[in-house]
Design a protein around this motif. Structure first.
Motif, PDB file in Angstrom:
ATOM      1  N   VAL A 169       0.841  -1.190   0.000  1.00 24.06           N
ATOM      2  CA  VAL A 169       0.000   0.000   0.000  1.00 24.06           C
ATOM      3  C   VAL A 169       0.883   1.250   0.000  1.00 24.06           C
ATOM      4  O   VAL A 169       1.885   1.317   0.697  1.00 24.06           O
ATOM      5  CB  VAL A 169      -0.921   0.008   1.241  1.00 24.06           C
ATOM      6  N   CYS A 170       0.492   2.279  -0.759  1.00 23.61           N
ATOM      7  CA  CYS A 170       1.230   3.546  -0.863  1.00 23.61           C
ATOM      8  C   CYS A 170       1.288   4.242   0.490  1.00 23.61           C
ATOM      9  O   CYS A 170       2.359   4.522   0.999  1.00 23.61           O
ATOM     10  CB  CYS A 170       0.589   4.437  -1.920  1.00 23.61           C
ATOM     11  N   GLY A 171       0.146   4.566   1.073  1.00 23.67           N
ATOM     12  CA  GLY A 171       0.086   5.135   2.411  1.00 23.67           C
ATOM     13  C   GLY A 171       0.256   6.640   2.497  1.00 23.67           C
ATOM     14  O   GLY A 171       0.054   7.215   3.566  1.00 23.67           O
ATOM     15  N   GLN A 172       0.627   7.328   1.440  1.00 21.44           N
ATOM     16  CA  GLN A 172       0.793   8.778   1.492  1.00 21.44           C
ATOM     17  C   GLN A 172      -0.571   9.453   1.363  1.00 21.44           C
ATOM     18  O   GLN A 172      -1.337   9.144   0.458  1.00 21.44           O
ATOM     19  CB  GLN A 172       1.715   9.250   0.370  1.00 21.44           C
ATOM     20  N   GLU A 173      -0.862  10.367   2.261  1.00 23.79           N
ATOM     21  CA  GLU A 173      -2.108  11.113   2.279  1.00 23.79           C
ATOM     22  C   GLU A 173      -3.328  10.189   2.249  1.00 23.79           C
ATOM     23  O   GLU A 173      -4.331  10.463   1.608  1.00 23.79           O
ATOM     24  CB  GLU A 173      -2.166  12.086   1.094  1.00 23.79           C
ATOM     25  N   GLY A 174      -3.245   9.061   2.932  1.00 25.02           N
ATOM     26  CA  GLY A 174      -4.352   8.119   2.995  1.00 25.02           C
ATOM     27  C   GLY A 174      -4.556   7.308   1.725  1.00 25.02           C
ATOM     28  O   GLY A 174      -5.576   6.659   1.557  1.00 25.02           O
ATOM     29  N   CYS A 175      -3.608   7.334   0.823  1.00 28.00           N
ATOM     30  CA  CYS A 175      -3.710   6.601  -0.446  1.00 28.00           C
ATOM     31  C   CYS A 175      -3.576   5.101  -0.194  1.00 28.00           C
ATOM     32  O   CYS A 175      -2.682   4.663   0.507  1.00 28.00           O
ATOM     33  CB  CYS A 175      -2.617   7.084  -1.400  1.00 28.00           C
ATOM     34  N   ARG A 176      -4.472   4.312  -0.762  1.00 29.65           N
ATOM     35  CA  ARG A 176      -4.453   2.862  -0.572  1.00 29.65           C
ATOM     36  C   ARG A 176      -4.070   2.132  -1.850  1.00 29.65           C
ATOM     37  O   ARG A 176      -4.310   0.938  -1.985  1.00 29.65           O
ATOM     38  CB  ARG A 176      -5.825   2.388  -0.091  1.00 29.65           C
ATOM     39  N   GLU A 177      -3.474   2.852  -2.787  1.00 28.21           N
ATOM     40  CA  GLU A 177      -3.107   2.278  -4.075  1.00 28.21           C
ATOM     41  C   GLU A 177      -1.997   1.246  -3.908  1.00 28.21           C
ATOM     42  O   GLU A 177      -1.099   1.408  -3.098  1.00 28.21           O
ATOM     43  CB  GLU A 177      -2.641   3.397  -5.019  1.00 28.21           C
ATOM     44  N   ARG A 178      -2.069   0.155  -4.688  1.00 27.80           N
ATOM     45  CA  ARG A 178      -1.075  -0.911  -4.634  1.00 27.80           C
ATOM     46  C   ARG A 178      -0.337  -1.083  -5.955  1.00 27.80           C
ATOM     47  O   ARG A 178       0.584  -1.875  -6.040  1.00 27.80           O
ATOM     48  CB  ARG A 178      -1.738  -2.237  -4.282  1.00 27.80           C
ATOM     49  N   ARG A 179      -0.732  -0.348  -6.978  1.00 26.59           N
ATOM     50  CA  ARG A 179      -0.091  -0.474  -8.288  1.00 26.59           C
ATOM     51  C   ARG A 179       0.869   0.689  -8.515  1.00 26.59           C
ATOM     52  O   ARG A 179       0.530   1.840  -8.253  1.00 26.59           O
ATOM     53  CB  ARG A 179      -1.142  -0.530  -9.382  1.00 26.59           C
ATOM     54  N   TYR A 180       2.066   0.376  -9.006  1.00 25.67           N
ATOM     55  CA  TYR A 180       3.114   1.364  -9.177  1.00 25.67           C
ATOM     56  C   TYR A 180       3.676   1.297 -10.587  1.00 25.67           C
ATOM     57  O   TYR A 180       3.616   0.273 -11.250  1.00 25.67           O
ATOM     58  CB  TYR A 180       4.258   1.111  -8.179  1.00 25.67           C
ATOM     59  N   TYR A 181       4.263   2.416 -11.018  1.00 24.16           N
ATOM     60  CA  TYR A 181       4.952   2.455 -12.300  1.00 24.16           C
ATOM     61  C   TYR A 181       6.307   3.112 -12.102  1.00 24.16           C
ATOM     62  O   TYR A 181       6.539   3.840 -11.142  1.00 24.16           O
ATOM     63  CB  TYR A 181       4.127   3.182 -13.365  1.00 24.16           C
ATOM     64  N   LEU A 182       7.211   2.833 -13.029  1.00 26.04           N
ATOM     65  CA  LEU A 182       8.576   3.320 -12.972  1.00 26.04           C
ATOM     66  C   LEU A 182       8.732   4.466 -13.961  1.00 26.04           C
ATOM     67  O   LEU A 182       8.358   4.335 -15.124  1.00 26.04           O
ATOM     68  CB  LEU A 182       9.529   2.173 -13.330  1.00 26.04           C
ATOM     69  N   ASP A 183       9.264   5.603 -13.495  1.00 24.26           N
ATOM     70  CA  ASP A 183       9.473   6.759 -14.356  1.00 24.26           C
ATOM     71  C   ASP A 183      10.839   7.353 -14.035  1.00 24.26           C
ATOM     72  O   ASP A 183      11.057   7.861 -12.937  1.00 24.26           O
ATOM     73  CB  ASP A 183       8.362   7.790 -14.130  1.00 24.26           C
ATOM     74  N   ASN A 184      11.767   7.273 -14.978  1.00 27.61           N
ATOM     75  CA  ASN A 184      13.130   7.802 -14.818  1.00 27.61           C
ATOM     76  C   ASN A 184      13.826   7.252 -13.573  1.00 27.61           C
ATOM     77  O   ASN A 184      14.493   7.976 -12.841  1.00 27.61           O
ATOM     78  CB  ASN A 184      13.136   9.328 -14.782  1.00 27.61           C
ATOM     79  N   GLY A 185      13.645   5.977 -13.291  1.00 27.96           N
ATOM     80  CA  GLY A 185      14.304   5.336 -12.161  1.00 27.96           C
ATOM     81  C   GLY A 185      13.627   5.550 -10.824  1.00 27.96           C
ATOM     82  O   GLY A 185      14.127   5.101  -9.803  1.00 27.96           O
ATOM     83  N   LEU A 186      12.478   6.236 -10.774  1.00 31.64           N
ATOM     84  CA  LEU A 186      11.744   6.468  -9.535  1.00 31.64           C
ATOM     85  C   LEU A 186      10.382   5.785  -9.616  1.00 31.64           C
ATOM     86  O   LEU A 186       9.750   5.761 -10.665  1.00 31.64           O
ATOM     87  CB  LEU A 186      11.542   7.967  -9.298  1.00 31.64           C
ATOM     88  N   TRP A 187       9.931   5.249  -8.479  1.00 29.23           N
ATOM     89  CA  TRP A 187       8.630   4.580  -8.425  1.00 29.23           C
ATOM     90  C   TRP A 187       7.560   5.573  -8.007  1.00 29.23           C
ATOM     91  O   TRP A 187       7.731   6.336  -7.062  1.00 29.23           O
ATOM     92  CB  TRP A 187       8.663   3.428  -7.419  1.00 29.23           C
ATOM     93  N   PHE A 188       6.433   5.543  -8.700  1.00 31.72           N
ATOM     94  CA  PHE A 188       5.272   6.358  -8.386  1.00 31.72           C
ATOM     95  C   PHE A 188       4.060   5.432  -8.294  1.00 31.72           C
ATOM     96  O   PHE A 188       3.941   4.481  -9.055  1.00 31.72           O
ATOM     97  CB  PHE A 188       4.996   7.391  -9.489  1.00 31.72           C
ATOM     98  N   CYS A 189       3.150   5.728  -7.328  1.00 37.14           N
ATOM     99  CA  CYS A 189       1.903   4.966  -7.287  1.00 37.14           C
ATOM    100  C   CYS A 189       1.037   5.433  -8.444  1.00 37.14           C
ATOM    101  O   CYS A 189       1.326   6.437  -9.093  1.00 37.14           O
ATOM    102  CB  CYS A 189       1.197   5.112  -5.944  1.00 37.14           C
ATOM    103  N   ARG A 190      -0.023   4.726  -8.726  1.00 33.44           N
ATOM    104  CA  ARG A 190      -0.876   5.036  -9.873  1.00 33.44           C
ATOM    105  C   ARG A 190      -1.490   6.435  -9.766  1.00 33.44           C
ATOM    106  O   ARG A 190      -1.820   7.053 -10.755  1.00 33.44           O
ATOM    107  CB  ARG A 190      -1.973   3.980  -9.964  1.00 33.44           C
ATOM    108  N   ARG A 191      -1.593   6.947  -8.566  1.00 38.30           N
ATOM    109  CA  ARG A 191      -2.152   8.288  -8.347  1.00 38.30           C
ATOM    110  C   ARG A 191      -1.086   9.375  -8.318  1.00 38.30           C
ATOM    111  O   ARG A 191      -1.383  10.528  -8.047  1.00 38.30           O
ATOM    112  CB  ARG A 191      -2.956   8.302  -7.055  1.00 38.30           C
ATOM    113  N   GLY A 192       0.175   9.015  -8.551  1.00 39.08           N
ATOM    114  CA  GLY A 192       1.234  10.001  -8.714  1.00 39.08           C
ATOM    115  C   GLY A 192       2.084  10.302  -7.503  1.00 39.08           C
ATOM    116  O   GLY A 192       2.913  11.205  -7.548  1.00 39.08           O
ATOM    117  N   HIS A 193       1.936   9.566  -6.394  1.00 36.20           N
ATOM    118  CA  HIS A 193       2.751   9.809  -5.211  1.00 36.20           C
ATOM    119  C   HIS A 193       4.136   9.175  -5.395  1.00 36.20           C
ATOM    120  O   HIS A 193       4.244   7.991  -5.703  1.00 36.20           O
ATOM    121  CB  HIS A 193       2.097   9.214  -3.957  1.00 36.20           C
ATOM    122  N   LEU A 194       5.187   9.970  -5.173  1.00 37.08           N
ATOM    123  CA  LEU A 194       6.561   9.478  -5.255  1.00 37.08           C
ATOM    124  C   LEU A 194       6.838   8.562  -4.073  1.00 37.08           C
ATOM    125  O   LEU A 194       6.539   8.907  -2.926  1.00 37.08           O
ATOM    126  CB  LEU A 194       7.550  10.643  -5.247  1.00 37.08           C
TER     127      LEU A 194
END
Length: 67
Positions: free
Chosen positions: A8-33
């Motif tokens: 789970v992401c956990g930032q700002e109450g985000c419960r997203e579990r899917r992530y993507y890779l952008d320029n070597g950094l992971w972001f949740c589907r809602r855009g949290h680094l």
């Protein structure tokens, strides 16, 4: 975009579990680094250690005994 399922992401109450890779950094589907989840190249390629590959055995035919 290709997503990877993780915890789970956990930032700002985000419960997203899917992530993507952008320029070597992971972001949740809602855009949290995701801090501390940067990707690094493994020079010795130790990422495959510990995996098990099982080969199915061929089943032998059972023969009937005649009486």
């Amino acid at each position: 975009m290709e997503y990877v399922t993780r915890g789970v992401c956990g930032q700002e109450g985000c419960r997203e579990r899917r992530y993507y890779l952008d320029n070597g950094l992971w972001f949740c589907r809602r855009g949290h680094l995701q801090e501390g989840r940067q990707i690094e190249e493994d020079p010795d390629d130790f990422g495959t250690q510990g995996k098990k590959h099982r080969v199915k055995k061929e089943k032998e035919e059972r023969s009937r005994k005649s009486m």
